[in-house]
Design a protein around this motif. Structure first.
Motif, PDB file in Angstrom:
ATOM      1  N   THR A   1      -6.006   2.315 -12.037  1.00 60.56           N
ATOM      2  CA  THR A   1      -6.683   3.038 -11.121  1.00 60.56           C
ATOM      3  C   THR A   1      -7.540   3.506 -12.372  1.00 60.56           C
ATOM      4  O   THR A   1      -7.954   5.177 -11.705  1.00 60.56           O
ATOM      5  CB  THR A   1      -5.878   3.958 -10.056  1.00 60.56           C
TER       6      THR A   1
ATOM      7  N   GLN B   1      -1.796   5.636  -1.973  1.00 60.66           N
ATOM      8  CA  GLN B   1      -2.724   5.116  -2.095  1.00 60.66           C
ATOM      9  C   GLN B   1      -3.961   5.445  -2.451  1.00 60.66           C
ATOM     10  O   GLN B   1      -5.320   4.727  -3.764  1.00 60.66           O
ATOM     11  CB  GLN B   1      -3.212   5.675  -0.164  1.00 60.66           C
ATOM     12  N   LYS B   2      -4.845   6.541  -3.278  1.00 59.00           N
ATOM     13  CA  LYS B   2      -5.821   7.110  -4.295  1.00 59.00           C
ATOM     14  C   LYS B   2      -4.981   7.189  -5.423  1.00 59.00           C
ATOM     15  O   LYS B   2      -5.718   6.693  -6.154  1.00 59.00           O
ATOM     16  CB  LYS B   2      -5.744   8.745  -3.902  1.00 59.00           C
TER      17      LYS B   2
ATOM     18  N   GLY C   1      -3.775   3.026  -6.379  1.00 58.60           N
ATOM     19  CA  GLY C   1      -4.167   2.078  -5.547  1.00 58.60           C
ATOM     20  C   GLY C   1      -3.279   1.192  -4.730  1.00 58.60           C
ATOM     21  O   GLY C   1      -3.898  -0.072  -3.941  1.00 58.60           O
ATOM     22  N   TYR C   2      -2.380   1.939  -3.894  1.00 57.55           N
ATOM     23  CA  TYR C   2      -1.804   0.999  -2.916  1.00 57.55           C
ATOM     24  C   TYR C   2      -2.259   1.137  -1.747  1.00 57.55           C
ATOM     25  O   TYR C   2      -3.684   1.094  -1.115  1.00 57.55           O
ATOM     26  CB  TYR C   2      -0.255   1.760  -2.056  1.00 57.55           C
ATOM     27  N   SER C   3      -2.508  -0.547  -0.851  1.00 60.68           N
ATOM     28  CA  SER C   3      -2.548  -1.003   0.655  1.00 60.68           C
ATOM     29  C   SER C   3      -1.938   0.200   1.211  1.00 60.68           C
ATOM     30  O   SER C   3      -1.222   0.934   0.885  1.00 60.68           O
ATOM     31  CB  SER C   3      -2.681  -1.720   0.697  1.00 60.68           C
ATOM     32  N   LEU C   4      -2.440  -0.201   2.147  1.00 59.77           N
ATOM     33  CA  LEU C   4      -1.915   1.085   3.545  1.00 59.77           C
ATOM     34  C   LEU C   4      -0.600   0.116   3.651  1.00 59.77           C
ATOM     35  O   LEU C   4       0.824   0.999   3.818  1.00 59.77           O
ATOM     36  CB  LEU C   4      -2.665   0.843   4.696  1.00 59.77           C
ATOM     37  N   ALA C   5      -0.352  -1.563   3.746  1.00 56.22           N
ATOM     38  CA  ALA C   5       0.529  -1.930   3.584  1.00 56.22           C
ATOM     39  C   ALA C   5       2.052  -1.783   2.526  1.00 56.22           C
ATOM     40  O   ALA C   5       3.084  -1.425   2.558  1.00 56.22           O
ATOM     41  CB  ALA C   5       0.730  -3.393   3.892  1.00 56.22           C
ATOM     42  N   GLN C   6       0.877  -1.384   1.809  1.00 58.42           N
ATOM     43  CA  GLN C   6       2.212  -0.926   0.389  1.00 58.42           C
ATOM     44  C   GLN C   6       2.417   0.277   0.590  1.00 58.42           C
ATOM     45  O   GLN C   6       3.394   1.151   0.587  1.00 58.42           O
ATOM     46  CB  GLN C   6       1.199  -1.436  -0.552  1.00 58.42           C
TER      47      GLN C   6
END
Length: 514
Positions: free
Chosen positions: A89, A50-51, A54-59
Motif C-alpha cells: 500500500t 484495512q488502511k 490493504g486488508y479487505s473487511l473479511a481479512q
C-alpha cells in the motif's frame, strides 16, 4: 492485550493532558482520534489493517478472530501477510513490522468496543453505588454469593476496610438476605452496618426464615429464647436449624451465651413443644396461673448456663455455620506482626510467577489428611488471611517434617512454591511454622501535632514515612491536649532511631512524646 503495551496508562495520561497525543503515522489520526492515537479495541486494529495493510473487511475480520481466540500461532502466520500488505500500500516495511509487534500482543486478550462499553458502564454504576450507598451496595454483593460464602471473604474484608461492621445473624434484626442497618450513634451521627442474612446460615432454609420473620413482624421482637420457642412455628424449632443459629450467634442479642444455650436448647424446645401441644388441645398446666402471678416463682423451665466458648472455639463454630469469620478473626490484632514475617498477602498471588518461592501467613481451614498411592501421608488445606484464601498442598516429604504442626484454625507461616499453572494459583508447602505474635503490646509511638498544622500534605508525608518502618508499635496522635487518635494497625511501626530522626525533621523534636 492493550495493557501488555501499557496502553491503559498511556490512554489515561493522554486523555488528561499529561502526555501529548501522538500517532504512529499521520494517516492514523482519522482512525484513532477517539482513542488518543492508541489501538485500544479490536475495531481499531481492523481499521488499521484495512488502511495500512490493504486488508479487505473479511481479512480484517479474520485478524480479529485470531485475536479473539488468543492464538499466538495463528497470529504468527498473519505477520508476513500484514507486513507485505503494508509495503504494497506504499508504506515503509518497517512500519508494518512495528505495527504488527503491537497487534501481536492482542493475542493475549482484546475486547471489541461494545464489549468494553458494557463492562465500563456497569463499572461506573457499581462504583457510584459503592461510593454513595456503601452499606446497601455491599449488602447486595454479599447476598449475591450467599449460597457460596467461601467466595465472600474478600467482600467482608472490604467492609472492614471501609469501616462498615458486618454483624452476625440476629433473630431480632436480620432479614432473609444481608441487610444494611443505619442507626444513629450517641454523637448524633449515622452509623452503617450490615446484618448477616438468616438464609445464608447453613441448615437454615428460606422457608423456615419466612415463618420466623412472619411471627416477628406480626408480634414484635423476641424477648429471649424462651419467648422465641413459645411463639415461632413448630417447623422453625427444628433442632438442627436451632443448633446452627446458636453457633452462628443468632441469639446473642437476647443475652444468651452460645455455649450455655447450646447445652440447654433441646430441653427448652422439648418442654415448650409439649406445653404448647397441651394448650392446643385445651389442657392447662396445674401451675399455669400461679407461674404468671408470681413472676416465675414456680418456673420449671430449663435454665441457660452462663458459660461461653473461648474465642477459638466460638470462631470455629461461626466459620462452620457462616462460611466466614464474622464477629472476629484469628488474625485480628496480629496483622502488623504477621505482615513483617511475610512476603505479601494472598490476594497478590495472581501477580506472582509460577515457581516463585514466597512466604505467606494465615489461618488453616478445611484441613484434610490423605494417603498417596504409595501409602505416604500428605495434606491439603486452605490458608486464609483477612482478604482471601488459597489452597496449600503438603507433599509427603514436607509432611514428615511439618505435619505435626497442622491443625484447623491454627495460625501459621508457610514458605511455599507458587503453582500458577491453573486458573487458581496454589501453594506447594516447603516449610510450615506456627505463628506466635509478640507477647503483650509493643510500646506505642506518641506524636503531638497541632490540629491547625495537620494539613493533607503533612498527613501524606507522615503516611509515607511510617510505611517505611513497619513494626509492632502502635502510633498515637495527640491532637492538642485532650484528643488522642490511635492510627489503624496498618500504620504500626518499628521505633528505630532512623524513624525518630526523620520524625524530628518532619514534625519537630518536641512532637515526639514517647
Amino acid at each position: 492485550g492493550p495493557m501488555a503495551a501499557n496502553m491503559h496508562n498511556d490512554y489515561a495520561d493522554r486523555k488528561n493532558g499529561r502526555k501529548p497525543v501522538e500517532y504512529f503515522h499521520p494517516d492514523a489520526e482519522a482512525l484513532l482520534a477517539d482513542t488518543y492515537g492508541l489501538m485500544i479495541y479490536q475495531e481499531s486494529v481492523m481499521r488499521v489493517a484495512q488502511k495500512f495493510a490493504g486488508y479487505s473487511l473479511a481479512q480484517a475480520d479474520s485478524l480479529r478472530k485470531a485475536m479473539g481466540k488468543k492464538s499466538r500461532e495463528v497470529m504468527a502466520k498473519e505477520r508476513q501477510a500484514f507486513v507485505d500488505g503494508v509495503a504494497a500500500t506504499g508504506y515503509e516495511p518497517a512500519l508494518g513490522e512495528s505495527l504488527f509487534e503491537i497487534i501481536a500482543q492482542f493475542a493475549d486478550y482484546a475486547f471489541n468496543k461494545s464489549h468494553s462499553f458494557g463492562y465500563g458502564y456497569i463499572a461506573y454504576q457499581t462504583a457510584y453505588l459503592k461510593a454513595h450507598h456503601p452499606a446497601e451496595y455491599l449488602s447486595a454483593l454479599l447476598t449475591s454469593v450467599k449460597t457460596n460464602l467461601d467466595k465472600a471473604a474478600i467482600y467482608l474484608a472490604e467492609c472492614r476496610t471501609m469501616g462498615i461492621p458486618v454483624l452476625v445473624p440476629d433473630v431480632n434484626r436480620s432479614d432473609s438476605d444481608f441487610t444494611p442497618l443505619i442507626e444513629t450513634g450517641p454523637d448524633g451521627q449515622e452509623q452503617a452496618s450490615i446484618v448477616f442474612g438468616l438464609s445464608a446460615v447453613r441448615n437454615v432454609g428460606e422457608g423456615l426464615v419466612a415463618l420466623l420473620l412472619q411471627e416477628r413482624e406480626a408480634n414484635g421482637p423476641f424477648a429471649d429464647f424462651y419467648d422465641f420457642a413459645e411463639r415461632v412455628d413448630y417447623q422453625v424449632l427444628n433442632k438442627k436449624t436451632l443448633e446452627s443459629l446458636i453457633k452462628a450467634g443468632g441469639f446473642d442479642s437476647l443475652g444468651h451465651p452460645r455455649q450455655g444455650l447450646l447445652r440447654s436448647f433441646e430441653a427448652i424446645v422439648d418442654a415448650t413443644i409439649a406445653r404448647r401441644r397441651e394448650a392446643d388441645i385445651g389442657v392447662m398446666s396445674l401451675f399455669g396461673e400461679i407461674e404468671e402471678s408470681t413472676d416465675g416463682a414456680f418456673d420449671e423451665r430449663p435454665l441457660i448456663a452462663a458459660v461461653e466458648f473461648d474465642k477459638r472455639e466460638r470462631l470455629r463454630f461461626e466459620k462452620e455455620m457462616l462460611g466466614l469469620y464474622v464477629s472476629d478473626h484469628p488474625l485480628m490484632g496480629a496483622e502488623a506482626s504477621l505482615k513483617r514475617r511475610c512476603d505479601g498477602s494472598l490476594v497478590d498471588l495472581a501477580e506472582v510467577a509460577d515457581g516463585t518461592i514466597r512466604t505467606f501467613g494465615g489461618v488453616i481451614t478445611g484441613l484434610q489428611r490423605k494417603w498417596t498411592k504409595k501409602g505416604d501421608l500428605m495434606a491439603v488445606f486452605q490458608l486464609e488471611d483477612l482478604q482471601t484464601a488459597v489452597e496449600v498442598m503438603v507433599f509427603p516429604r514436607t509432611m514428615q517434617d511439618h505435619g505435626h504442626k497442622l491443625e484447623d484454625d491454627a495460625v501459621v507461616i508457610v514458605k511455599a512454591r507458587v503453582d500458577a499453572r491453573d486458573d487458581q494459583p496454589k501453594l506447594i508447602a516447603m516449610e510450615i511454622e506456627p505463628f506466635e505474635p509478640m507477647a503483650g503490646e509493643a510500646f506505642p509511638l506518641r506524636l503531638k501535632v497541632s490540629p491547625a498544622a495537620l494539613s493533607e500534605a503533612l498527613i501524606e508525608e507522615l503516611k509515607v514515612l511510617l510505611a517505611r518502618y513497619p513494626g509492632d508499635s502502635p502510633v498515637l496522635l495527640h491532637l492538642g491536649d485532650k484528643q488522642v487518635l490511635r492510627l489503624p494497625s496498618a500504620w504500626t511501626v518499628d521505633m528505630q532511631p532512623a524513624l525518630l530522626a526523620e520524625l524530628r525533621v518532619l514534625l519537630g523534636a518536641s512532637a515526639i512524646l514517647g
